[in-house]
Design an enzyme around this catalytic site. Structure first.
Site, PDB file in Angstrom:
ATOM      1  N   GLY A   2      -6.484  -5.951  -8.957  1.00 46.66           N
ATOM      2  CA  GLY A   2      -7.844  -6.332  -8.581  1.00 46.66           C
ATOM      3  C   GLY A   2      -8.891  -5.858  -9.573  1.00 46.66           C
ATOM      4  N   ASN A  29     -14.134  -2.285   1.467  1.00 48.18           N
ATOM      5  CA  ASN A  29     -12.911  -1.498   1.585  1.00 48.18           C
ATOM      6  C   ASN A  29     -13.062  -0.235   2.423  1.00 48.18           C
ATOM      7  OD1 ASN A  29     -14.593  -1.017  -0.748  1.00 48.18           O
ATOM      8  ND2 ASN A  29     -13.151   0.544  -1.376  1.00 48.18           N
ATOM      9  N   GLN A  49      -9.765  -6.861  -0.322  1.00 51.38           N
ATOM     10  CA  GLN A  49      -9.481  -6.423   1.048  1.00 51.38           C
ATOM     11  C   GLN A  49      -9.296  -7.598   2.007  1.00 51.38           C
ATOM     12  OE1 GLN A  49      -9.006  -3.301   2.267  1.00 51.38           O
ATOM     13  NE2 GLN A  49      -9.264  -2.361   0.265  1.00 51.38           N
ATOM     14  N   GLY A  68      -2.081  -7.619  -5.146  1.00 47.54           N
ATOM     15  CA  GLY A  68      -0.854  -7.771  -4.367  1.00 47.54           C
ATOM     16  C   GLY A  68      -0.595  -6.687  -3.341  1.00 47.54           C
ATOM     17  N   HIS A  69      -0.924  -5.433  -3.683  1.00 52.66           N
ATOM     18  CA  HIS A  69      -0.479  -4.331  -2.816  1.00 52.66           C
ATOM     19  C   HIS A  69      -1.359  -4.131  -1.594  1.00 52.66           C
ATOM     20  CE1 HIS A  69      -3.291  -0.954  -3.986  1.00 52.66           C
ATOM     21  NE2 HIS A  69      -3.579  -1.854  -4.906  1.00 52.66           N
ATOM     22  N   THR A  93       3.422 -10.087 -21.760  1.00 58.29           N
ATOM     23  CA  THR A  93       4.535 -10.698 -21.042  1.00 58.29           C
ATOM     24  C   THR A  93       4.299 -10.592 -19.548  1.00 58.29           C
ATOM     25  OG1 THR A  93       6.038 -10.154 -22.832  1.00 58.29           O
ATOM     26  CG2 THR A  93       7.044 -10.586 -20.681  1.00 58.29           C
ATOM     27  N   CYS A 121     -15.565  16.014  -1.176  1.00 61.92           N
ATOM     28  CA  CYS A 121     -14.395  16.823  -1.518  1.00 61.92           C
ATOM     29  C   CYS A 121     -13.165  15.978  -1.785  1.00 61.92           C
ATOM     30  CB  CYS A 121     -14.097  17.822  -0.421  1.00 61.92           C
ATOM     31  SG  CYS A 121     -15.115  19.281  -0.587  1.00 61.92           S
TER      32      CYS A 121
END
Lengths: 395, 143
Positions: free
Chosen positions: A70, A151, A179, A200-201, A237, A324
């Site tokens: 992304g 997100n 998202q 993709g993930h 590639t 944090c």
């Protein structure tokens, strides 16, 4: 009990996606640029995947360019549109204050190069309106880039309306839909989207692979020079196994979208209803136009990292927009943009669920979070000051 | 590898000396909610000995663990001993903190010093001002 509730960060791969990949590691591993039969087989697999991704978005196969994810897609879309704009003397870009850093940092870079950037306010309803976009468009505007869905807080933007405004005004429209793809119905033609980024993930596909849809007629510039892969617009590639996995995951997500969302929305709403019972807390993000799996809250008087660590010890994977957890002094720019003050933004919690989550897992979360919040409040001097009236409640 | 050492996680999950002391002899508070860290230390002092110490902390895991460890390190010790406690010693006792979390140990050292300063002031005991850092802003901890 182990509960993975950080699906906005990344998802577990689906079995379909994994099995769609293995053949391309073991058997069809040739380079799709090679002339031999094995190479041409890989090439066919690549083009087949492209057509399948295009079908899920309502565009033509040749309008899909595969990328490393992304962030790359966002960078390429924005930099390409900026270059096109500059050629016409248009150097004004409109975006929103709660974009992903892949967009915001690219815009910062362009600003240093002389572009003018307008970031739309998102404090009203934790969202933007097409009216805000229309008002911000100027004769020298070359691009509107607004995320499809946020997100961190889950707000879903009125993308079709923004697309309509942009079309009417003749301004390019890019959306970071990382998202949203695989979770919400998208038709780039109907929604007048000129460019769209996906990864993709985020829909149970593999990491390290994404895609950029670019409407035919929009000139894309290269980020990576080299071979003639991806119609000469993205050298290197092709990651064939990754691309096969992405296409399989996307098809699966789109085919099961209605059924999955029915389940996920019910889990989400159960979480929201349960966590709303915690006193001095607030839901972040648009309560109505919201991603099916997003739950985001601020809890006053505590800090998010300690909340995450305690939930982790109870087997719950979540995330937070506290300083944090980011390694900086400031909490999440998204929470600040929607108007949460620093003190409150530090105490944020994001739970993002998917169709793999179960009712029992949601009950475990609902049993743990109120206890952990109370535990941390009991050792917080801020909470004591709030309770004794030395400090005023914000939430 | 986990983000924090086992000692940090132990002091975070089972913090020692949490709470307040009514009518404490010295109270010190450092940090601010804007930065995401506040530490408050309460001391009970008799004959120059820290008889009891309690803390309250708003902050991340390492801030809570640093408070817990620092209070353990000064409990039962002399004022002089407590004044010489350094953030480095706290971090070492915790078996290390990630570099970007070292400020949490600084906060613990300064919270104790702030409470001791408050004790001196309450009792009109003259003290060496140079021993106490200026804790008006967060920047010096976050360098």
């Amino acid at each position: 009990m182990f509960v993975y509730a950080d699906n906005a960060a990344t998802t577990k791969m689906s079995k379909t996606a994994i099995s769609a990949m293995t053949d391309y590691y073991e058997n069809i591993y040739a380079n799709p640029s090679s002339l031999h039969t094995a190479g041409q087989q890989a090439k066919e697999a690549l083009e087949d995947a492209r057509a399948r991704v295009a079908a899920c978005l309502g565009c033509e196969a040749r309008e899909i360019y595969f990328t490393s994810g992304g962030s790359e897609a966002d960078n390429q879309a924005i930099l390409s549109a900026a270059k096109l704009g500059a050629m016409k003397g248009k150097k004004h870009i409109i975006s929103t204050a709660f974009e992903h850093h892949a967009v915001l940092h690219t815009l910062n870079k362009l600003e240093k190069e002389g572009y003018e950037i307008t970031l739309l306010d998102v404090s009203q309803g934790h969202n933007v309106t097409a009216g805000q976009v229309a008002e911000a468009i100027r004769p020298d505007t070359c691009l509107v880039t607004c995320m499809y869905a946020n997100n961190e807080i889950g707000s879903v933007l009125p993308v079709a309306e923004i697309g309509k405004v942009c079309k009417e005004k003749g301004v390019l429209f890019h959306t970071d839909a990382v998202q949203a793809v695989g979770h919400l119905e998208i038709d780039v033609k109907k929604q007048n989207i000129d460019m769209l980024s996906l990864s993709g993930h985020k829909f149970h596909g593999p990491k390290g692979v994404g895609a950029l849809y670019v409407r035919r007629g929009v000139m894309l510039s290269n980020l990576i020079e080299g071979g003639a892969q991806e119609r000469g617009k993205r050298a290197g590639t092709e990651n064939i196994p990754g691309i096969r996995g992405l296409a399989a995951a996307l098809e699966e997500a789109c085919a099961n979208m209605e059924e999955n969302n029915k389940k996920v929305v019910a889990l989400r709403d159960k979480l929201i209803a349960g966590l709303s019972q915690i006193p001095h807390s607030a839901l972040n993000g648009d309560p109505v136009n919201r991603l099916p799996g997003n739950v985001s809250f601020c809890f006053e008087g505590i800090e998010g990292e300690s909340l995450l660590l305690m939930l982790d010890a109870l087997g719950i994977c979540a995330s937070s927009g506290s300083a944090c957890t980011s390694g900086s002094l400031d909490p999440s720019h998204v929470l600040l943009a929607i108007g949460r003050v620093h003190d409150v933004a530090h105490g944020s919690l994001r739970l993002s669920v998917c169709h793999y989550n179960t009712e029992e897992e949601i009950e475990h979360i609902l049993a743990c979070v109120p206890k952990v919040v109370q535990n941390l409040r009991n050792m917080s001097p801020v909470w004591r000051d709030l309770q004794t009236g030395k400090r005023e409640y914000i939430l | 590898m986990a983000l924090y050492s086992e000692v940090v996680m132990d002091h975070f999950m089972n913090p020692r000396n949490v709470g307040i002391i009514e009518n404490a002899d010295g109270v010190g508070e450092v940090g601010n909610a804007k930065c995401g860290d506040i530490m408050k230390i309460y001391l009970k002092i008799e004959n120059d000995i820290i008889e009891d110490v309690k803390f309250e902390t708003f902050g991340c895991g390492s801030a809570i663990a640093s408070s817990s460890m620092a209070t353990e390190m000064i409990k039962g010790k002399s004022i002089e001993n407590a004044l010489s406690l350094t953030n480095k010693a706290v971090a070492e006792a915790l078996e290390g903190l990630p570099a970007h979390k070292m400020h949490c140990s600084v906060l613990a050292e300064e919270a104790i010093k702030s409470a001791l300063k408050n004790y001196y002031e309450k009792n009109n005991i003259p003290y060496d001002k140079s021993q106490f850092p200026d804790c008006e802003n967060c920047a010096h901890c976050h360098e």
